[in-house]
Design a protein around this motif. Structure first.
Motif, PDB file in Angstrom:
ATOM      1  N   ASP A 250       0.790  -1.121  -0.173  1.00  0.00           N
ATOM      2  CA  ASP A 250      -0.006   0.039   0.071  1.00  0.00           C
ATOM      3  C   ASP A 250       0.865   1.253   0.012  1.00  0.00           C
ATOM      4  N   PHE A 251       2.014   1.282   0.671  1.00  0.00           N
ATOM      5  CA  PHE A 251       2.881   2.333   0.836  1.00  0.00           C
ATOM      6  C   PHE A 251       3.492   2.755  -0.415  1.00  0.00           C
ATOM      7  N   VAL A 252       3.798   1.604  -1.276  1.00  0.00           N
ATOM      8  CA  VAL A 252       4.869   1.813  -2.440  1.00  0.00           C
ATOM      9  C   VAL A 252       3.783   2.128  -3.683  1.00  0.00           C
ATOM     10  N   ALA A 253       2.644   1.453  -3.570  1.00  0.00           N
ATOM     11  CA  ALA A 253       1.604   1.789  -4.675  1.00  0.00           C
ATOM     12  C   ALA A 253       1.237   3.314  -4.935  1.00  0.00           C
ATOM     13  N   ASP A 254       1.135   3.565  -6.266  1.00  0.00           N
ATOM     14  CA  ASP A 254       0.907   4.918  -6.794  1.00  0.00           C
ATOM     15  C   ASP A 254      -0.429   5.627  -6.020  1.00  0.00           C
ATOM     16  N   ILE A 255      -1.491   4.658  -5.761  1.00  0.00           N
ATOM     17  CA  ILE A 255      -2.702   4.808  -4.895  1.00  0.00           C
ATOM     18  C   ILE A 255      -3.112   3.794  -4.047  1.00  0.00           C
TER      19      ILE A 255
END
Length: 447
Positions: A250-255
């Motif tokens: 979740d932290f690395v994803a774009d959204i």
């Protein structure tokens, strides 16, 4: 407690309440907050929200209480037989004298290691900048094709497809199947992401799975998945678990979407909403065109009213010139009459104010005569006064007195003698005559 206090307690007779209170204070001071592991037994959840249970191992057990203000933040329900770790305060329930633990937080055995690994990886990747906002890629407003990375058997896939079908039925979807739980799931998820990137057939990717325990979601906390998301050139949105679940992905994803359904709502617009907006824009365009046409028609009518035949225009200008000529003639006549009457008024004023020359000459002669007479009289008066003054001078002239035989005596310092007291016998005086003078010596004087 020091030795003197111990001696005081030995000498005193304590009540049960005092004994329990002292024991409670000793326990709470001797034991700080600590972690205790064991098996939950005989757990009871009362309507007040408080939990009461025993924590036991093979050889002993201890009573525990976890109050509502502490357990309300727990996202799972403890049950009998669970192996847990509790962070608690050693205390004594004074009313009954029961030794117990006041639990602050509770976790399943093994989760402490997982949480520690989660925090360490998050800190390390954060330092590397994988969570920075400036590296996040924007989602396309109208994607041509969407890729979904999840398990074909996952309930989350059905939720995502149903949402996409409802919002945009014509939008193509490509599914990249992969295991999302179990041994080797992280490597398979990373491979599915890399496969989607290499095929480059989608405008946006959804990485999703349904809710579960931290162990169930642990594949999304692996570094290999985080690295694959960071290297993904296609915008990727994560929808993992429930809204309260957070993973490294979740932290690395774009959204990050709170749920898989939320992720599907992020990636594509709602066709009904777009249709509504299109209808609204169509209505606005129609109103704007209608208003524009009405405005142009009104301008055309106004210009048509102003458009006049050239002959009528010339007649109108001739009539206007005739009116100007009449106004000019009337103004000239009124101005001439005004000037005429002004000249007459000035002539009358000049006539009234013109002088009588003969009378003025006569008046001038009269004044000249009077001036001559006054001047002669003034001269005569001055001569008479001068003669009178001259006579007085002659009469008062000391030389005239001397001519009659008188003389003037002066002291040696030149003072005129008027009294005999001014001189003494033997003094020399000067006597002035009408002609000449002489010095004399005083031989006698009288009073």
């Amino acid at each position: 407690m020091n030795f003197l206090m111990e001696m005081e307690i030995v000498r005193a007779v304590l009540s049960v309440s005092e004994l329990n209170r002292s024991a409670k204070d000793l326990l709470e001071q001797a034991f700080p907050l600590l972690w205790v592991s064991g098996e939950i037994s005989n757990i009871k959840c009362y309507g007040s929200g408080h939990w009461y249970f025993s924590l036991k191992d093979a050889n002993a057990q201890v009573r525990c209480v976890m109050f509502r203000d502490k357990n309300q933040y727990l996202d799972w329900q403890p049950r009998d037989g669970m192996q847990v770790e509790v962070r608690a305060l050693v205390t004594l329930y004074q009313t009954r004298g029961d030794f117990q633990l006041s639990v602050e937080t509770i976790r399943r055995v093994g989760l402490g290691t997982l949480f520690e690994a989660f925090e360490q990886l998050r800190a390390r990747l954060g330092k590397e900048g994988l969570f920075d906002t400036d590296r996040k890629k924007p989602l396309p407003s109208f994607p041509k094709q969407i890729g979904i990375i999840t398990s074909p058997a996952a309930a989350a896939l059905h939720d995502v497809l149903s949402t996409l079908q409802r919002r945009m039925p014509s939008l193509p979807v490509v599914i990249y199947p992969t295991a999302v739980q179990g041994t080797g799931a992280a490597v398979k998820i990373a491979a599915a992401i890399q496969k989607a990137v290499s095929r480059a057939e989608c405008d946006v990717l959804i990485l999703c799975r349904g809710g579960g325990s931290i162990e169930d979601l642990w594949a999304f906390n692996e570094e290999v998945v985080a690295r694959a998301i960071a290297a993904c050139s296609i915008p990727l949105i994560s929808g993992i678990g429930h809204e309260t679940d957070f993973t490294i992905a979740d932290f690395v994803a774009d959204i990050r979407a709170p749920t898989p359904t939320g992720a599907s709502q992020f990636v594509c617009p709602d066709s009904e909403e777009l249709l509504h907006r299109a209808k609204a824009l169509h209505g606005r365009i129609q109103r704007a065109m209608r208003q524009s046409n009405e405005t142009r028609m009104q301008n055309t009518d106004m210009l048509a009213c102003r458009l006049i035949h050239p002959h009528a225009r010339i007649d109108e200008q001739l009539a206007h010139l005739q009116r100007l000529r009449e106004r000019l003639a009337g103004s000239w006549q009124r101005n001439s009459e005004s000037r005429y009457w002004r000249l007459r008024e000035l002539k009358q004023r000049v006539t009234v104010a013109s002088p009588d020359i003969s009378r003025l000459i006569e008046r001038q002669h009269e004044l000249d005569l009077r001036l001559r007479r006054a001047f002669a009289g003034s001269i005569q008066t001055l001569v008479t006064g001068l003669q009178r003054q001259q006579a007085n001078l002659v009469h008062l002239n000391p030389a005239a007195v001397l001519e009659r035989g008188y003389s003037i005596a002066h002291t040696a310092d030149g003072a005129i003698l008027r009294n005999s007291d001014q001189i003494g016998i033997g003094d020399t005086i000067r006597v002035t005559f009408a002609n000449g003078w002489s010095r004399a010596s005083v031989t006698e004087k009288g009073g």
